[in-house]
Design a protein around this motif. Structure first.
Motif, PDB file in Angstrom:
ATOM      1  N   ASN A 196       0.795  -1.221   0.000  1.00 56.30           N
ATOM      2  CA  ASN A 196       0.000   0.000   0.000  1.00 56.30           C
ATOM      3  C   ASN A 196       0.828   1.273   0.000  1.00 56.30           C
ATOM      4  O   ASN A 196       0.300   2.353  -0.217  1.00 56.30           O
ATOM      5  N   PRO A 254       1.162   3.211  -4.183  1.00 56.34           N
ATOM      6  CA  PRO A 254       0.440   4.328  -4.816  1.00 56.34           C
ATOM      7  C   PRO A 254       0.689   5.671  -4.140  1.00 56.34           C
ATOM      8  O   PRO A 254       0.474   6.709  -4.765  1.00 56.34           O
ATOM      9  N   LEU A 255       1.157   5.652  -2.890  1.00 59.29           N
ATOM     10  CA  LEU A 255       1.329   6.909  -2.155  1.00 59.29           C
ATOM     11  C   LEU A 255       2.276   7.874  -2.861  1.00 59.29           C
ATOM     12  O   LEU A 255       2.126   9.082  -2.752  1.00 59.29           O
ATOM     13  N   VAL A 283       0.020   9.684  -5.005  1.00 60.00           N
ATOM     14  CA  VAL A 283      -1.121  10.287  -4.322  1.00 60.00           C
ATOM     15  C   VAL A 283      -0.699  11.502  -3.492  1.00 60.00           C
ATOM     16  O   VAL A 283      -1.333  12.558  -3.564  1.00 60.00           O
ATOM     17  N   LEU A 298       0.173  14.687  -5.561  1.00 60.86           N
ATOM     18  CA  LEU A 298      -1.005  15.165  -6.297  1.00 60.86           C
ATOM     19  C   LEU A 298      -1.996  15.825  -5.355  1.00 60.86           C
ATOM     20  O   LEU A 298      -2.517  16.908  -5.647  1.00 60.86           O
ATOM     21  N   THR A 299      -2.268  15.178  -4.208  1.00 63.35           N
ATOM     22  CA  THR A 299      -3.198  15.764  -3.246  1.00 63.35           C
ATOM     23  C   THR A 299      -2.692  17.125  -2.798  1.00 63.35           C
ATOM     24  O   THR A 299      -3.439  18.107  -2.774  1.00 63.35           O
ATOM     25  N   PHE A 315      -3.185  19.820  -5.561  1.00 60.00           N
ATOM     26  CA  PHE A 315      -4.525  20.354  -5.826  1.00 60.00           C
ATOM     27  C   PHE A 315      -5.108  21.045  -4.607  1.00 60.00           C
ATOM     28  O   PHE A 315      -5.863  22.009  -4.751  1.00 60.00           O
ATOM     29  N   TYR A 362       1.967  -3.677  -7.657  1.00 58.09           N
ATOM     30  CA  TYR A 362       0.663  -3.246  -7.174  1.00 58.09           C
ATOM     31  C   TYR A 362      -0.285  -3.177  -8.359  1.00 58.09           C
ATOM     32  O   TYR A 362       0.016  -2.544  -9.368  1.00 58.09           O
ATOM     33  N   VAL A 410      -3.403  -1.626  -9.807  1.00 58.72           N
ATOM     34  CA  VAL A 410      -4.301  -0.503  -9.544  1.00 58.72           C
ATOM     35  C   VAL A 410      -5.736  -0.927  -9.828  1.00 58.72           C
ATOM     36  O   VAL A 410      -6.024  -1.515 -10.872  1.00 58.72           O
ATOM     37  N   GLY A 411      -6.625  -0.653  -8.886  1.00 56.62           N
ATOM     38  CA  GLY A 411      -8.029  -0.991  -9.068  1.00 56.62           C
ATOM     39  C   GLY A 411      -8.280  -2.484  -9.067  1.00 56.62           C
ATOM     40  O   GLY A 411      -9.313  -2.930  -9.563  1.00 56.62           O
ATOM     41  N   ALA A 412      -7.346  -3.269  -8.530  1.00 58.21           N
ATOM     42  CA  ALA A 412      -7.457  -4.724  -8.453  1.00 58.21           C
ATOM     43  C   ALA A 412      -7.534  -5.378  -9.827  1.00 58.21           C
ATOM     44  O   ALA A 412      -7.901  -6.535  -9.949  1.00 58.21           O
ATOM     45  N   LYS A 457      -5.636  -7.101 -12.625  1.00 58.36           N
ATOM     46  CA  LYS A 457      -4.307  -7.700 -12.736  1.00 58.36           C
ATOM     47  C   LYS A 457      -3.646  -7.298 -14.049  1.00 58.36           C
ATOM     48  O   LYS A 457      -4.293  -7.244 -15.094  1.00 58.36           O
ATOM     49  N   MET A 506       0.169 -10.424  -7.941  1.00 57.77           N
ATOM     50  CA  MET A 506      -0.650 -11.300  -7.104  1.00 57.77           C
ATOM     51  C   MET A 506      -2.132 -11.125  -7.421  1.00 57.77           C
ATOM     52  O   MET A 506      -2.586 -10.074  -7.733  1.00 57.77           O
TER      53      MET A 506
END
Lengths: 153, 503
Positions: B8, B11-12, B15, B18-19, B22, B65, B67-69, B71, B503
């Motif tokens: 996890n 993606p940070l 993220v 970007l956070t 903005f 990772y 993204v959005g599950a 694969k 995975m």
């Protein structure tokens, strides 16, 4: 909009604009909100919404258009669009993955279906629409700024 | 930390900046202190995440990772391997130092919040390029970082700044088009955009011609982004015109993460290195090294001199990486890290001088070390590091590169590397003599000291310059540099490692 302004184009253009601009805006909203069931989506819808304001600016001059959608509001919308999109992606973490579609998918081809996709489309629409309009305004106003600078000299 | 937590983190890196970007764009205009705070915490957060990633990679190996599950190869994969982690540490280390520097420095300019918005957008783009495992995603992040950098070069909106930014934007767009065209060809041939999947398709069969075609396109595109010599013309205009913190970012990390990283990732991990590409890279590297330093030595504009040195030092990195032996790759990567640190420091120093005196011309300065002792000392350290004087970090990396070149029996390249190093020393002696030593000129007698945050940032980078050599001590090297070297030197394993890690 019923008031006649000195600035802008001729009466014919203004009248036609008055009749069509609302339709263009609504069409943009339609494209935006049906992005997950028909061709289109946030980007295309946002562009069309922005074009309705660009249209207004072309026909009536910058003052009328900027009265409807001031610059501060434009940049707020643009930031909000990005933040909403990012928040939707981040809420996915609660279901285990970044960007996961965590809402119920619903029945295909219905307006309320496809989970987070319509929400993402709305966020993209906000971002793209406000962004395109902001670019247009920036180009127009920049020209005015340089002209006024040259006049002072 | 379990493996899920480690995943996890990935993606940070996109993220967090970007956070921050903005949020600053919405709230920054109203709350004056917010851009500084958010900018600082966003870059610091990314740096901490990068350090956590070093730990994660040592415990769990390569992490992928989805993204959005979805694969890979269908969805977008983010790949955290040794090389990515290495680049992430470099990018975020420099970004946080530059951010601290900007707190004081950007008071010069109006609308600081716009600066931080663009700055964090650029950091997000660079982190994205490094972390992604999808070649089209790489292009998107590359464009985010590039477009933000075009705007940042023009930030001062003076005439020469706009000219430099326009030149940079036009040439940069052409380079991006070459890259996009290359990606289009690859996609049409392999029917996949995932880099690992693409590598396994290309390894399988008759693809020599398409690889040749795409190699040329990518050499031009990414060669432009990393300012290798035939494609370097934008850099001496663009880097000096930007505000000093941005010059530090552009020279320190942008040309490396968008240019060198992408070049190496594609040539070593997707195509698999061949003798031809290797010799082209080495030749371009040596050419940049020598031409860059010859162009630099005659400059009297401090920032322009530093910009030409970026071209020259990039040549060392490419020479080491192009050589392809593990020792050469180690030297190249280590020099990449070192160059980020000392070149950012040098640009920050030039910013500090400009902040105090308002000039960039070496002939107008003189004796500034009496009034600006901290800047003078850090500049001395950085100059010694870039010239390769022991015990500073630049010495070790240049030494490793030269040893590697000699071991490969490429004596000519070794000669040019030594020559470029000597000329680098000469031109930085010139900088020190004209800017800091000698008599203080009358008009600079009223100079105040440099503000605190600028000092903190410069001193911390100088400390890294001094102790940077510890990275080649075996324990530290195994954790950090060797992981990255493994990814490159066992380039053809990339596909199987990544596909196994999904995975």
């Amino acid at each position: 909009m019923s008031r006649e302004h000195d600035k802008g184009m001729s009466v014919i253009v203004k009248t036609i604009t008055r009749l069509t601009v609302g339709l263009i805006f609504l069409y943009g909203i339609h494209i935006l909100s049906h992005g997950h069931v028909s061709p289109g989506g946030g980007f295309a819808g946002g562009i069309i919404v922005a074009l309705s304001f660009v249209h207004l600016m072309l026909a009536y001059g910058k003052d009328v258009a900027l009265e409807k959608l001031p610059r501060g509001v434009t940049s707020l919308f643009e930031g909000m669009g990005a933040i909403i999109f990012l928040s939707i992606a981040l809420i996915g973490f609660t279901s285990g993955y970044f960007f996961i579609n965590f809402l119920a998918k619903g029945e295909p081809f219905r307006l309320f279906s496809a989970g987070i996709i319509p929400l993402c489309n709305i966020a993209i629409g906000l971002k793209v629409g406000a962004g395109l309009f902001a670019i247009f305004v920036a180009l127009v106003l920049l020209k005015f700024d340089t002209e006024s600078k040259e006049n002072k000299k | 930390m379990t493996q899920t937590t480690a995943l996890n983190i990935i993606p940070l890196f996109v993220v967090i900046p970007l956070t921050g970007s903005f949020l600053i764009s919405i709230l920054g205009r109203r709350f004056k202190a917010l851009p500084d705070l958010l900018g600082f915490f966003a870059t610091l957060g990314s740096l901490l995440a990068a350090i956590a990633a070093v730990w994660a990679i040592n415990s769990y190996g390569t992490l992928v990772y989805s993204v959005g599950a979805w694969k890979a190869p269908i969805g977008i994969a983010m790949v955290l391997d040794g090389l990515s982690v290495f680049m992430l540490v470099v990018v975020n280390l420099i970004a946080s130092a530059v951010c601290v520097f900007s707190i004081n420095y950007m008071e010069h300019y109006t609308s600081k919040w716009k600066f931080y918005t663009l700055f964090l957008l650029m950091v997000a783009g660079m982190n994205g390029v490094v972390i992604t495992g999808d070649i089209f995603n790489l292009f998107v992040f590359l464009e985010i970082a590039s477009v933000a950098s075009y705007a940042l070069v023009a930030f001062g909106t003076e005439k020469h700044e706009l000219e430099a930014a326009f030149k940079y934007a036009v040439m940069g767009t052409v380079a991006s088009l070459f890259i996009l065209l290359g990606i289009v060809f690859l996609y049409s041939f392999t029917s996949t955009l995932n880099m690992a999947d693409m590598a396994s398709v290309l390894a399988g069969g008759k693809s020599a011609n398409i690889i040749l075609m795409v190699s040329v396109l990518f050499l031009m595109g990414f060669g432009f982004k990393s300012a290798l010599v035939p494609f370097h013309a934008w850099l001496p205009d663009a880097h000096p015109s930007a505000p000093a913190p941005i010059s530090a970012m552009l020279s320190g990390v942008l040309i490396k993460s968008l240019g060198i990283y992408a070049l190496i990732r594609i040539f070593y991990n997707i195509f698999g290195i061949t003798a031809e590409i290797s010799s082209i890279l080495m030749f371009l590297g040596a050419l940049s090294m020598v031409i860059g330093v010859f162009l630099a030595i005659g400059q009297w504009d401090l920032k322009r001199l530093l910009a030409y040195h970026s071209i020259s030092q990039i040549g060392y990195v490419i020479l080491g990486l192009g050589l392809g032996t593990p020792l050469g790759i180690l030297g190249g990567l280590f020099h990449l890290f070192n160059h980020s640190v000392f070149k950012s420091l040098l640009f920050l120093n030039s910013g500090a001088i400009e902040y105090e005196t308002g000039t960039r011309q070496l002939k107008e300065m003189g004796g500034l070390i009496h009034k600006m002792p901290v800047t003078g000392t850090t500049n001395l350290i950085a100059s010694m590091a870039i010239a390769g004087i022991p015990p500073f970090n630049g010495f070790f990396s240049k030494l490793i590169i030269i040893i590697a070149v000699v071991q490969a029996q490429r004596y000519g390249y070794a000669f040019w590397a030594v020559l470029a190093s000597v000329l680098t020393l000469a031109s930085f002696l010139k900088v020190m003599k004209y800017a800091f030593f000698g008599e203080l000129k009358k008009k600079w007698e009223k100079i105040q000291g440099v503000p605190a945050f600028m000092k903190i940032s410069m001193i911390s980078l100088a400390i890294i310059c001094v102790i940077g050599g510890v990275l080649i001590i075996p324990t530290a090297r195994e954790m950090f540099l060797d992981r990255a070297v493994d990814v490159i030197s066992n380039g053809s394993n990339y596909a199987s490692v990544v596909l196994k890690a999904i995975m």
